[in-house]
Design an enzyme around this catalytic site. Structure first.
Site, mmCIF file in Angstrom:
data_model
loop_
_atom_site.group_PDB
_atom_site.id
_atom_site.type_symbol
_atom_site.label_atom_id
_atom_site.label_comp_id
_atom_site.label_asym_id
_atom_site.label_seq_id
_atom_site.Cartn_x
_atom_site.Cartn_y
_atom_site.Cartn_z
ATOM 1 N N LYS A 1 -30.388 43.423 88.408
ATOM 2 C CA LYS A 1 -30.472 43.210 87.375
ATOM 3 C C LYS A 1 -31.158 41.823 87.040
ATOM 4 C CE LYS A 1 -25.964 44.701 85.807
ATOM 5 N NZ LYS A 1 -25.961 45.537 84.899
ATOM 6 N N GLU B 1 -23.583 52.262 88.517
ATOM 7 C CA GLU B 1 -22.536 52.166 89.583
ATOM 8 C C GLU B 1 -21.132 52.686 88.831
ATOM 9 O OE1 GLU B 1 -21.336 49.031 87.491
ATOM 10 O OE2 GLU B 1 -23.399 49.386 88.102
ATOM 11 N N ARG C 1 -19.890 54.787 86.731
ATOM 12 C CA ARG C 1 -19.677 56.340 86.554
ATOM 13 C C ARG C 1 -19.636 56.897 87.882
ATOM 14 N NH1 ARG C 1 -25.249 57.083 83.747
ATOM 15 N NH2 ARG C 1 -24.753 54.907 82.826
#
Length: 487
Positions: free
Chosen positions: A265, A337, A339
């Site tokens: 990110k 990640e 899910r």
């Protein structure tokens, strides 16, 4: 937490700081205080002040009327809107802030105060007075309000409503504490320790460590947690009261920090990723509340816990993950990640736990915030009764949900070339994430509901009963929903 009591002074003998509810008037008429709440001379003074300040009785609006050298020494004229639970909750939150420098507060409630309104008032006071900090506040900035007396008859029904509000507020605050805690402390093992310290004898727990997860085939949790020096866990909690006729499984995403993995990110997006386990905090707090309130519904909680970190052992885009039960996922993004860990827990619930209803909660997508804003959680389900029940419970609790479609035209996008599914099908992101999860509900897909609570799990500032930081979103809604199932 503030000590809230029922009973107390009669209007003519009220001392110190006193809160006086001001209902909103109909049709633009002047607002008026309920007769009998104040002595006649004080009531006349308050009425003149209301007129001068043009107080409208809007829920949460407060006008302070100091009365030096007289008693009561201060009046807090607080709007309660329509006088329903929501209005009183907002009023309670406003009073927690307006009276923060007072040691004690008396709330002059009307004799006809409903149990629901009392619950709202108490929740507003307790939730708006919440504070989290890693340092002690300065003495001149620390809140003083320690006791609130609600001047109304203490009936058994009101005592029960107050007790319910206390339990739910306390455990909402617990969920906030867990979520606010920095991730340097909040490892998967630490999270488990904090929850187990609160379970008591009535809630049983099973904790799977990394070796047990590997032995039983929880490939999704292991993949996401594989890049961290802090190994993953799967926390399972059970509340199984005698005579329960329904079994609910609640699954909550528990990513204790999310770098995005190899698909890292940007800095700004990573700043608040300590909140990415907010759903695990919510479901754990909910089951503790169910046990404390002795709700006659069997509840099992699954909290898959992992850090999504970057290292030489991290999972990669292009990998294929084998989940519990055998379904496989082609990794299109290591930043999708949540899910992946939920998929393991859901598949386990379906295969081993035989639930009547399956709900998963997750701080899952930014797409839900784009669609619905910062205050509203997205819900997905093919079960009309489940959607209606959660919607009613959320409205009662003062939390917001909105249904988004499980649009079948996007099912093809969730397919993968070299696996059963791909974990990041792209836009519309909240919908494709829900469709991915639906595959792991298996034969329970018609009794499954998904909640994407990413946006409302965190508040950027003061807002009603919310304070800046973690909100504990969903504890109040889920408890109300479980109470509805038990009715």
């Amino acid at each position: 937490m503030i000590d809230i009591r029922l009973g107390g002074a009669r209007p003519e003998s009220a001392q110190g700081c006193v809160a006086v509810p001001v209902p909103a008037a109909d049709g633009g008429a002047p607002v008026a205080i309920t007769p009998g709440l104040l002595p006649d001379d004080v009531a006349a003074e308050a009425a003149a002040y209301l007129a001068e300040t043009e107080h409208k009785g809007a829920a949460g609006s407060v006008q302070s009327l100091p009365r030096p050298l007289r008693q009561p020494s201060k009046l807090l004229l607080v709007g309660v809107g329509a006088g329903d639970e929501a209005g009183w909750r907002t009023a309670g939150a406003a009073l927690a802030r307006a009276a923060v420098r007072e040691a004690e507060l008396t709330v002059l409630a009307p004799a006809e105060l409903t149990d629901a309104a009392l619950r709202g008032l108490a929740e507003g006071l307790w939730l708006a007075s919440y504070r989290f900090a890693m340092i002690e506040p300065k003495a001149d900035a620390a809140p003083k309000l320690a006791q609130v007396t609600v001047a109304v008859a203490a009936t058994p029904e009101r005592e029960a409503a107050l007790a319910a509000a206390r339990t739910v507020s306390d455990l909402t605050r617990f969920a906030r504490d867990l979520t606010n805690t920095p991730s340097q402390l909040k490892t998967p093992a630490w999270f488990v320790e904090q929850v187990l310290a609160r379970t008591g004898a009535r809630v049983t727990a099973t904790v799977r460590d990394q070796d047990q997860l590997a032995a039983e085939g929880f490939g999704g949790i292991l993949a996401v947690g594989g890049g961290s020096a802090q190994p993953p866990r799967l926390l399972q909690l059970s509340w199984a009261p005698e005579g329960a006729t329904r079994h609910v499984v609640l699954v909550g995403k528990g990513i204790t920090f999310d770098t995005g993995g190899i698909d890292i990110k940007p800095t700004e997006a990573m700043q608040l990723m300590r909140k990415d386990m907010g759903a695990a905090a919510t479901v754990c707090a909910t089951i503790l509340a169910a046990a404390e309130l002795d709700l006659p519904v069997r509840v099992t909680v699954l909290a898959p816990l992992a850090e999504n970190m970057v290292s030489g052992s991290s999972w990669r885009s292009g990998d294929v993950v084998t989940h519990y039960g055998g379904l496989t996922s082609e990794v299109h993004s290591t930043d999708a990640e949540g899910r992946v860990v939920l998929a393991d827990a859901m598949a386990y619930a379906v295969a081993r736990l035989e639930p009547d209803l399956l709900l998963d909660l997750a701080t899952l997508t930014g797409a839900s915030r784009v669609a619905l804003g910062k205050k509203t959680a997205a819900v997905f389900s093919d079960n009309e009764e489940l959607v209606a029940g959660i919607g009613t419970a959320a409205a009662q609790a003062g939390e917001l949900v909105w249904r988004l479609p499980l649009a079948d035209e996007y099912v093809k996008d969730v397919a993968a070339e070299i696996a059963d599914l791909n974990n990041a099908a792209g836009n519309p992101g909240a919908i494709t994430a829900a469709l991915y999860l639906r595959e792991f509900a298996g034969p329970l897909r018609d009794r499954w509901l998904h909640v994407d609570m990413s946006a409302p799990s965190w508040s950027g500032g003061t807002d009603g009963e919310l304070v800046k930081g973690a909100t504990g979103w969903g504890v109040r809604t889920l408890v109300r929903w479980l109470q509805g199932l038990a009715a």
